[in-house]
Design a protein around this motif. Structure first.
Motif, PDB file in Angstrom:
ATOM      1  N   ARG A   1      12.036 -14.348  -8.202  1.00  0.00           N
ATOM      2  CA  ARG A   1      11.347 -13.519  -9.186  1.00  0.00           C
ATOM      3  C   ARG A   1      10.239 -12.728  -8.493  1.00  0.00           C
ATOM      4  NH1 ARG A   1      10.274 -18.656 -13.166  1.00  0.00           N
ATOM      5  NH2 ARG A   1      12.483 -19.193 -13.612  1.00  0.00           N
ATOM      6  N   PHE A   2      10.223 -11.421  -8.705  1.00  0.00           N
ATOM      7  CA  PHE A   2       9.208 -10.555  -8.114  1.00  0.00           C
ATOM      8  C   PHE A   2       8.271 -10.047  -9.205  1.00  0.00           C
ATOM      9  CE2 PHE A   2      12.845 -10.355  -5.313  1.00  0.00           C
ATOM     10  CZ  PHE A   2      12.301 -10.345  -4.040  1.00  0.00           C
ATOM     11  N   SER A   3       6.993  -9.973  -8.881  1.00  0.00           N
ATOM     12  CA  SER A   3       6.020  -9.418  -9.829  1.00  0.00           C
ATOM     13  C   SER A   3       4.943  -8.660  -9.072  1.00  0.00           C
ATOM     14  CB  SER A   3       5.389 -10.536 -10.672  1.00  0.00           C
ATOM     15  OG  SER A   3       4.671 -11.435  -9.845  1.00  0.00           O
ATOM     16  N   VAL A   4       4.260  -7.756  -9.779  1.00  0.00           N
ATOM     17  CA  VAL A   4       3.147  -7.004  -9.204  1.00  0.00           C
ATOM     18  C   VAL A   4       2.030  -6.953 -10.240  1.00  0.00           C
ATOM     19  CG1 VAL A   4       4.004  -4.764 -10.018  1.00  0.00           C
ATOM     20  CG2 VAL A   4       2.526  -4.874  -7.985  1.00  0.00           C
ATOM     21  N   LYS A   5       0.791  -7.033  -9.791  1.00  0.00           N
ATOM     22  CA  LYS A   5      -0.337  -7.054 -10.729  1.00  0.00           C
ATOM     23  C   LYS A   5      -0.558  -5.692 -11.389  1.00  0.00           C
ATOM     24  CE  LYS A   5      -2.776 -10.821  -8.402  1.00  0.00           C
ATOM     25  NZ  LYS A   5      -4.002 -11.207  -7.660  1.00  0.00           N
ATOM     26  N   ASP A   6      -0.405  -4.617 -10.610  1.00  0.00           N
ATOM     27  CA  ASP A   6      -0.584  -3.268 -11.148  1.00  0.00           C
ATOM     28  C   ASP A   6       0.764  -2.752 -11.639  1.00  0.00           C
ATOM     29  OD1 ASP A   6      -0.825  -0.417 -11.433  1.00  0.00           O
ATOM     30  OD2 ASP A   6      -2.658  -0.511 -10.238  1.00  0.00           O
TER      31      ASP A   6
ATOM     32  N   GLU B   1       0.855  -1.191   0.000  1.00  0.00           N
ATOM     33  CA  GLU B   1       0.000   0.000   0.000  1.00  0.00           C
ATOM     34  C   GLU B   1       0.889   1.238   0.000  1.00  0.00           C
ATOM     35  OE1 GLU B   1      -3.665   2.026   2.594  1.00  0.00           O
ATOM     36  OE2 GLU B   1      -2.591   0.270   3.343  1.00  0.00           O
ATOM     37  N   ALA B   2       0.575   2.184  -0.884  1.00  0.00           N
ATOM     38  CA  ALA B   2       1.296   3.454  -0.952  1.00  0.00           C
ATOM     39  C   ALA B   2       0.366   4.570  -0.481  1.00  0.00           C
ATOM     40  CB  ALA B   2       1.779   3.724  -2.372  1.00  0.00           C
ATOM     41  N   LYS B   3       0.880   5.450   0.383  1.00  0.00           N
ATOM     42  CA  LYS B   3       0.096   6.569   0.892  1.00  0.00           C
ATOM     43  C   LYS B   3       0.793   7.885   0.585  1.00  0.00           C
ATOM     44  CE  LYS B   3      -2.023   3.997   4.727  1.00  0.00           C
ATOM     45  NZ  LYS B   3      -2.321   3.986   6.177  1.00  0.00           N
ATOM     46  N   ASP B   4       0.007   8.964   0.595  1.00  0.00           N
ATOM     47  CA  ASP B   4       0.619  10.283   0.412  1.00  0.00           C
ATOM     48  C   ASP B   4       1.059  10.830   1.760  1.00  0.00           C
ATOM     49  OD1 ASP B   4      -1.654  11.210   1.714  1.00  0.00           O
ATOM     50  OD2 ASP B   4      -2.621  11.941  -0.115  1.00  0.00           O
ATOM     51  N   SER B   5       1.581  12.049   1.763  1.00  0.00           N
ATOM     52  CA  SER B   5       2.122  12.634   2.992  1.00  0.00           C
ATOM     53  C   SER B   5       1.057  12.857   4.059  1.00  0.00           C
ATOM     54  CB  SER B   5       2.816  13.959   2.679  1.00  0.00           C
ATOM     55  OG  SER B   5       1.907  14.851   2.050  1.00  0.00           O
ATOM     56  N   GLU B   6      -0.211  12.860   3.664  1.00  0.00           N
ATOM     57  CA  GLU B   6      -1.301  13.072   4.620  1.00  0.00           C
ATOM     58  C   GLU B   6      -1.919  11.748   5.078  1.00  0.00           C
ATOM     59  OE1 GLU B   6      -4.031  15.673   2.693  1.00  0.00           O
ATOM     60  OE2 GLU B   6      -2.684  17.414   2.774  1.00  0.00           O
ATOM     61  N   GLY B   7      -1.367  10.651   4.622  1.00  0.00           N
ATOM     62  CA  GLY B   7      -1.864   9.346   5.042  1.00  0.00           C
ATOM     63  C   GLY B   7      -2.975   8.799   4.182  1.00  0.00           C
ATOM     64  N   LYS B   8      -3.272   9.447   3.078  1.00  0.00           N
ATOM     65  CA  LYS B   8      -4.325   8.971   2.184  1.00  0.00           C
ATOM     66  C   LYS B   8      -3.770   7.894   1.259  1.00  0.00           C
ATOM     67  CE  LYS B   8      -7.576  10.526  -1.378  1.00  0.00           C
ATOM     68  NZ  LYS B   8      -8.040  11.692  -2.192  1.00  0.00           N
ATOM     69  N   THR B   9      -4.538   6.821   1.099  1.00  0.00           N
ATOM     70  CA  THR B   9      -4.093   5.709   0.255  1.00  0.00           C
ATOM     71  C   THR B   9      -4.088   6.100  -1.214  1.00  0.00           C
ATOM     72  OG1 THR B   9      -4.928   4.051   1.807  1.00  0.00           O
ATOM     73  CG2 THR B   9      -4.585   3.340  -0.459  1.00  0.00           C
ATOM     74  N   LEU B  10      -2.943   5.898  -1.852  1.00  0.00           N
ATOM     75  CA  LEU B  10      -2.815   6.157  -3.281  1.00  0.00           C
ATOM     76  C   LEU B  10      -3.075   4.904  -4.102  1.00  0.00           C
ATOM     77  CD1 LEU B  10       0.445   8.333  -3.202  1.00  0.00           C
ATOM     78  CD2 LEU B  10      -1.920   9.145  -3.388  1.00  0.00           C
ATOM     79  N   LEU B  11      -2.592   3.765  -3.564  1.00  0.00           N
ATOM     80  CA  LEU B  11      -2.772   2.506  -4.290  1.00  0.00           C
ATOM     81  C   LEU B  11      -2.551   1.329  -3.356  1.00  0.00           C
ATOM     82  CD1 LEU B  11      -3.064   1.007  -7.098  1.00  0.00           C
ATOM     83  CD2 LEU B  11      -0.554   0.962  -7.139  1.00  0.00           C
ATOM     84  N   LYS B  12      -3.377   0.303  -3.532  1.00  0.00           N
ATOM     85  CA  LYS B  12      -3.149  -0.993  -2.914  1.00  0.00           C
ATOM     86  C   LYS B  12      -2.886  -1.990  -4.033  1.00  0.00           C
ATOM     87  CE  LYS B  12      -5.835  -0.480   1.360  1.00  0.00           C
ATOM     88  NZ  LYS B  12      -6.930  -1.046   2.192  1.00  0.00           N
ATOM     89  N   ALA B  13      -1.827  -2.734  -3.895  1.00  0.00           N
ATOM     90  CA  ALA B  13      -1.442  -3.652  -4.972  1.00  0.00           C
ATOM     91  C   ALA B  13      -1.009  -4.990  -4.404  1.00  0.00           C
ATOM     92  CB  ALA B  13      -0.322  -3.046  -5.815  1.00  0.00           C
ATOM     93  N   ASP B  14      -1.202  -6.041  -5.206  1.00  0.00           N
ATOM     94  CA  ASP B  14      -0.785  -7.396  -4.830  1.00  0.00           C
ATOM     95  C   ASP B  14       0.298  -7.870  -5.791  1.00  0.00           C
ATOM     96  OD1 ASP B  14      -2.753  -7.470  -2.844  1.00  0.00           O
ATOM     97  OD2 ASP B  14      -4.256  -8.134  -4.300  1.00  0.00           O
TER      98      ASP B  14
END
Length: 359
Positions: free
Chosen positions: A127-132, A94-107
């Motif tokens: 091997r690493f992969s991400v869906k998004d 999960e990536a958030k902005d400086s205010e704690g708001k979620t920008l993206l959740k990824a698997d």
């Protein structure tokens, strides 16, 4: 020459009707595949990779598969492990902005297609992969590779070491070790009794008593780590770094909570290590109680760090870490080695690199 299959029966090892492995003559093979699945589940499931550093949160969610074969052959105490495994883990970020708001959740997935005893001394391919595959998704994947690869490889090494020691057969092998001869214990008992009654003690028995007393003062199954390191800085600066949670976060890239008061709690490396302050003397002494989450319940160690400044701008740190258990709760005998490496590589070396205190 005897015909094939008609040799002298005294030299032929036959299977007994009752299944007994007399004198452990036969190789006894144990299937370890299910044990391996459980082992990887305990090691990886829920493992935190990032806990807010750079506003990124990443953890291993679960084991997707552990396929292949794993076994341990044992004969007369000799252990030969064999395994060829294909392991897949799933992770979530999960990536958030400086205010704690979620920008993206990824698997994503972590694939290790070939963990083998043939390559036990080498790190397996990962091997690493991400869906998004968008910009933020790629950032999460890069962070997973950067921080997660070393964590994953360390846990795989723990598996390799555990298999080398017998895997699920380890407890059984330990229980078969020969116990000390009772005669030695008897000599010590006689000597102690004579000592209490005031009678003279034979020289051999007296020596045994001294050895027994010395042995009693040392905790079996525990080790002491000692280390001396030099830094180009003032002692008070290094003391402040080790007692400042924000600086801990900076040089370890992990969460930390450190009280500056005696009896105050501490938590470093994302909570992997917890404890409390026992003694504090600014610029001179830190004594703390430490325990790792992987240790058996109820075990605590003591960290003592002294700071000496033989000349202005040069600080000598003496570390003594006592009561470090030789094994963790899973029976892995790498605790002392990993703890020593952690102090050297993850703490002292990183302080030099981040703050420019190298010598």
């Amino acid at each position: 020459m005897a015909k094939f299959g008609e040799g002298d029966k005294r030299w032929i090892v036959e299977d007994r009707p009752d299944g007994t492995n007399v004198h452990n003559w036969h190789w006894a093979e144990t299937n370890c595949l299910e044990w391996s699945r459980n082992f990887f589940n305990k090691q990886f499931s829920g493992a935190v990779i990032l806990a807010g550093e750079g506003n990124l949160f990443i953890k291993v969610s679960k084991i997707e598969k552990v396929d292949g074969e794993a076994y341990v052959n044992v004969r007369k105490g000799k252990i030969i492990p064999g395994y060829e495994l294909n392991v897949t883990l799933s992770w979530e970020g999960e990536a958030k902005d400086s205010e704690g708001k979620t920008l993206l959740k990824a698997d994503g997935l972590v694939e290790m297609p070939y963990i083998s005893d043939e390559n036990a001394d080498e790190d397996p391919e990962i091997r690493f992969s991400v869906k998004d595959e968008g910009p933020i998704g790629k950032t999460l994947k890069e962070a997973m590779v950067s921080k997660g690869k070393s964590i994953i490889l360390e846990k795989v090494r723990v598996y390799v070491e555990s298999m080398a020691k017998g895997g699920p057969c380890r407890d059984e092998l330990e229980s078969k070790k020969v116990a000390p001869k009772p005669a030695a214990a008897g000599a010590a008992t006689v000597a102690v009794a004579a000592e209490k009654s005031g009678a003279s003690v034979p020289a051999a028995a007296e020596t045994k008593v001294v050895k027994e007393k010395k042995k009693a003062k040392t905790k079996e199954g525990f080790k002491t780590i000692t280390m001396t390191e030099k830094f180009n800085c003032r002692a008070k600066d290094l003391y402040e770094i080790l007692m400042d949670e924000n600086r801990w976060k900076g040089f370890t890239q992990s969460n930390a909570r450190i009280s500056k008061d005696v009896n105050g709690p501490i938590s470093v490396f994302d909570g992997s290590v917890t404890g409390m302050n026992l003694e504090l003397e600014e610029g001179k002494l830190i004594v703390q109680k430490w325990r790792f989450g992987s240790w058996p319940d109820g075990l605590d160690s003591t960290v003592r760090i002294t700071f000496d400044e033989p000349e202005p701008g040069v600080t000598v740190v003496n570390l003594t870490h006592t009561d470090v258990p030789e094994e963790d709760r899973y029976g892995n005998a790498t605790v002392v080695e990993n703890t020593e490496r952690g102090w050297r590589d993850l703490i002292f070396h990183r302080i030099r690199a981040v703050f420019g205190f190298g010598i």
